[in-house]
Scaffold this motif. Structure first.
Motif, short mmCIF file in Angstrom:
data_model
loop_
_atom_site.label_atom_id
_atom_site.label_comp_id
_atom_site.label_asym_id
_atom_site.label_seq_id
_atom_site.Cartn_x
_atom_site.Cartn_y
_atom_site.Cartn_z
N TYR A 71 16.67 30.34 53.64
CA TYR A 71 17.62 31.21 52.93
C TYR A 71 19.08 31.00 53.32
CZ TYR A 71 13.33 33.48 51.59
OH TYR A 71 12.08 33.71 51.07
N CYS A 72 19.34 30.44 54.49
CA CYS A 72 20.73 30.26 54.95
C CYS A 72 21.52 29.46 53.94
CB CYS A 72 20.72 29.55 56.31
SG CYS A 72 22.35 28.89 56.75
N LYS A 73 22.66 30.03 53.49
CA LYS A 73 23.50 29.34 52.50
C LYS A 73 24.60 28.51 53.15
CE LYS A 73 22.72 32.85 48.94
NZ LYS A 73 23.22 34.14 48.41
N GLY A 74 24.67 28.54 54.48
CA GLY A 74 25.66 27.72 55.17
C GLY A 74 27.09 28.24 55.10
N CYS A 75 27.25 29.57 55.02
CA CYS A 75 28.59 30.13 54.89
C CYS A 75 29.42 29.95 56.16
CB CYS A 75 28.53 31.61 54.53
SG CYS A 75 27.92 32.67 55.88
N ALA A 76 28.76 29.80 57.30
CA ALA A 76 29.41 29.56 58.60
C ALA A 76 30.07 30.80 59.20
CB ALA A 76 30.40 28.40 58.54
N ILE A 77 29.76 31.98 58.68
CA ILE A 77 30.29 33.20 59.30
C ILE A 77 29.74 33.35 60.72
CG2 ILE A 77 30.15 35.74 59.23
CD1 ILE A 77 30.53 35.59 56.23
N LYS B 16 21.62 36.53 45.12
CA LYS B 16 22.44 35.46 44.55
C LYS B 16 23.93 35.63 44.81
CE LYS B 16 19.92 33.75 40.79
NZ LYS B 16 19.66 33.85 39.34
N GLY B 17 24.27 36.35 45.87
CA GLY B 17 25.68 36.48 46.24
C GLY B 17 26.25 35.13 46.68
N CYS B 18 27.54 34.93 46.41
CA CYS B 18 28.19 33.70 46.84
C CYS B 18 28.11 33.58 48.37
CB CYS B 18 29.67 33.70 46.46
SG CYS B 18 30.00 33.87 44.71
N GLN B 19 28.28 32.37 48.86
CA GLN B 19 28.33 32.16 50.31
C GLN B 19 29.43 33.02 50.93
OE1 GLN B 19 28.33 28.60 48.68
NE2 GLN B 19 27.09 27.45 50.15
N GLY B 20 29.07 33.81 51.93
CA GLY B 20 30.07 34.61 52.64
C GLY B 20 30.52 35.87 51.93
N CYS B 21 29.80 36.34 50.92
CA CYS B 21 30.22 37.50 50.13
C CYS B 21 30.32 38.78 50.97
CB CYS B 21 29.26 37.73 48.98
SG CYS B 21 29.57 39.25 48.06
N GLY B 22 31.49 39.42 50.94
CA GLY B 22 31.68 40.67 51.66
C GLY B 22 30.93 41.82 51.02
N GLY B 23 30.79 41.79 49.70
CA GLY B 23 30.09 42.86 48.99
C GLY B 23 28.62 42.94 49.38
N ARG B 212 40.14 33.05 47.11
CA ARG B 212 40.44 31.65 47.39
C ARG B 212 40.55 31.40 48.90
NH1 ARG B 212 38.61 30.83 42.88
NH2 ARG B 212 39.74 29.83 41.19
N CYS B 213 39.48 31.79 49.59
CA CYS B 213 39.43 31.54 51.03
C CYS B 213 38.10 30.88 51.38
CB CYS B 213 39.59 32.86 51.80
SG CYS B 213 38.24 34.02 51.56
N ALA B 214 38.01 30.35 52.58
CA ALA B 214 36.76 29.72 53.01
C ALA B 214 35.69 30.78 53.20
CB ALA B 214 36.99 28.95 54.31
N SER B 215 34.43 30.39 53.00
CA SER B 215 33.34 31.37 53.08
C SER B 215 33.18 31.94 54.49
CB SER B 215 32.02 30.74 52.62
OG SER B 215 31.65 29.67 53.49
N ASN B 216 33.64 31.22 55.50
CA ASN B 216 33.46 31.73 56.87
C ASN B 216 34.58 32.70 57.28
OD1 ASN B 216 35.61 30.03 57.24
ND2 ASN B 216 34.73 28.87 58.94
N GLN B 217 35.50 33.00 56.34
CA GLN B 217 36.68 33.81 56.69
C GLN B 217 36.55 35.28 56.30
OE1 GLN B 217 39.82 32.21 58.19
NE2 GLN B 217 37.92 31.19 58.75
N THR B 218 35.45 35.68 55.67
CA THR B 218 35.45 37.04 55.11
C THR B 218 35.47 38.13 56.18
OG1 THR B 218 33.08 36.69 54.70
CG2 THR B 218 34.53 36.64 52.81
#
Ligand SMILES: Cc1ncc(C[n+]2csc(CCOP(=O)(O)OP(=O)(O)O)c2C)c(N)n1
Ligand code: SF4
Ligand code: SF4
Lengths: 94, 293
Positions: A71-77, B16-23, B212-218
């Protein structure tokens, strides 16, 4: 609720649009272009990665974080928030 | 190992949320707070889509999908039905985006709060109509790019203050919260759960696709929003303001510079934004002071 739905034909569908299974059937690991790797020697089990993972895909196994790559999407958080820099993001396919 | 959040996951993986979605993070925390006996009401927004498609869902609690403008009225109906059935131990949580709250859902929300319906209304705020392609809403902050406020005509209106609008309805409880501070977010939802009547929680939920930020920045951005006083954490109980965090404030530039939607802004516009933030913070301090007296 069952994770998988197995209707044999249209007649078995529920009479209205109710959901009867979980999105666990949707293996979002295929979205990933970066793969998180946890360095067990650096990890202090603070579970901050678990806390922030938007996919809820970091499991707790024997008090340690284990990433479910299905499931990991690789967001890197997780890598960004880890206070010990114990998570490295590697390019998939390399 | 010590967990600072409840372990139970009522939001499943596979959404199906985008990578790193805060919502998505906001929902995960909210359900950790409210628990299984919760009915969620979702109008049109990113969450309608990312939640999954028929016959699948990513919530392990009942969820009612409703029309864009009806989160608060549909929730009122759910509460009425529960009352008829004699069930008084179920939480009703409306869950809407900023477009569905600040703009089109405002009328229904105002009515429900005026009637003091017993429900929790959560706005997960990504500061735009993200699901339909990043159009501006009345929550989009001054200076921002969106697809309807292009860089040569960037957003000129100020973000509405939803909490104040709710407070002027004499709402029993209203609060801001952030995905960077999930313990605080969960505490506020628990408090909301314990209070009868209408409750409003405003959660800042950064959106990598729209900001318009990187997914790891949320998480980092949500934290910076608090540390720069762009989005202060506070709660209002029966009109009494309490600021939960009084940070040694960082310059707004640290927050703005990480987001592509502010890349075009000049030093003058950045200075204007800083002035607005400082003025907003002073106003909030004054509200806290005045409401204590
Ligand atoms: C009456 C009506 N108008 C327009 C739409 C199309 N629409 C669906 S979602 C959406 C945007 C929602 O924005 P917001 O509430 O901010 O939530 P987000 O998508 O950002 O999470 C719009 C315009 C609709 N479903 N119904
Ligand atoms: S990379 Fe993102 S989705 Fe994958 S485990 Fe880390 S936080 Fe979760
Ligand atoms: S567009 Fe933004 S708010 Fe919508 S799912 Fe993606 S990250 Fe989340």
């Amino acid at each position: 609720m069952d994770d998988e739905i197995k209707y044999k034909n249209v007649k078995e569908l529920p009479p209205m649009t109710v959901s009867t299974g979980l999105m666990l059937v949707n293996k979002t690991g295929s979205w990933r272009s970066l793969r998180p790797i946890i360095d067990e020697d650096k990890c202090i089990s603070c579970m901050i990665c678990w806390k922030y993972c938007p996919e809820a895909c970091i499991d707790i196994v024997d008090d340690k974080p284990v990433i479910n790559l299905d499931y990991c999407k690789g967001c890197a958080i997780c890598a960004e928030e880890c206070p010990k820099e114990a998570i490295e993001m590697l390019e998939e396919g390399k | 190992m010590r967990l600072t959040l409840p372990e139970q996951e009522l939001m499943s993986s596979g959404h199906k949320g985008c990578q790193g979605c805060g919502g998505v993070m906001a929902m995960r925390y909210a359900l950790k707070a409210l628990g299984e006996d919760t009915i969620v009401v979702i109008p049109a927004c990113c969450w309608t889509v990312l939640e999954g498609e028929f016959p699948y869902t990513s919530l392990r609690v009942p969820l009612l999908h409703t029309a864009f403008e009806t989160a608060a009225s549909a929730s009122s109906g759910v509460r009425a039905a529960l009352r008829v059935k004699g069930k008084d131990d179920v939480n009703v949580m409306a869950w809407a985006g900023d477009g569905g709250t600040f703009d089109i859902g405002m009328q229904a929300l105002s009515g429900a709060v005026e009637r003091n319906e017993d429900f929790i209304y959560v706005c997960y705020d990504n500061e735009g109509y993200m699901n339909t392609g990043i159009q501006r809403s009345s929550s989009t902050p001054y200076g921002a790019w969106t697809t309807t406020t292009p860089v040569d005509a960037f957003e000129k209106a100020h973000k509405k203050n939803m909490v104040d609008i709710m407070v002027s309805h004499d709402i029993p409880y209203a609060a801001t919260a952030s995905i960077a501070y999930p313990e605080d977010l969960i505490r506020k939802l628990n408090k909301a759960k314990s209070i009868e009547g209408a409750k409003f929680i405003h959660i800042l939920a950064p959106c990598p696709s729209g900001w318009r930020c990187a997914s790891n920045q949320t998480v980092k951005l949500a934290r910076l929003a608090v540390e720069t006083n762009v989005f202060p954490l506070y709660e209002v109980e029966h009109g009494k303001y309490t600021i939960n965090r009084k940070p040694r404030k960082k310059p707004a530039k640290e927050y703005l510079s990480l987001q592509g939607r502010f890349r075009h802004i000049s030093d003058e516009v950045a200075a204007e934004i800083q002035e607005q933030i400082d003025a907003g913070w002073e106003k909030l301090l004054k509200k806290e002071k005045d409401s204590m007296e």
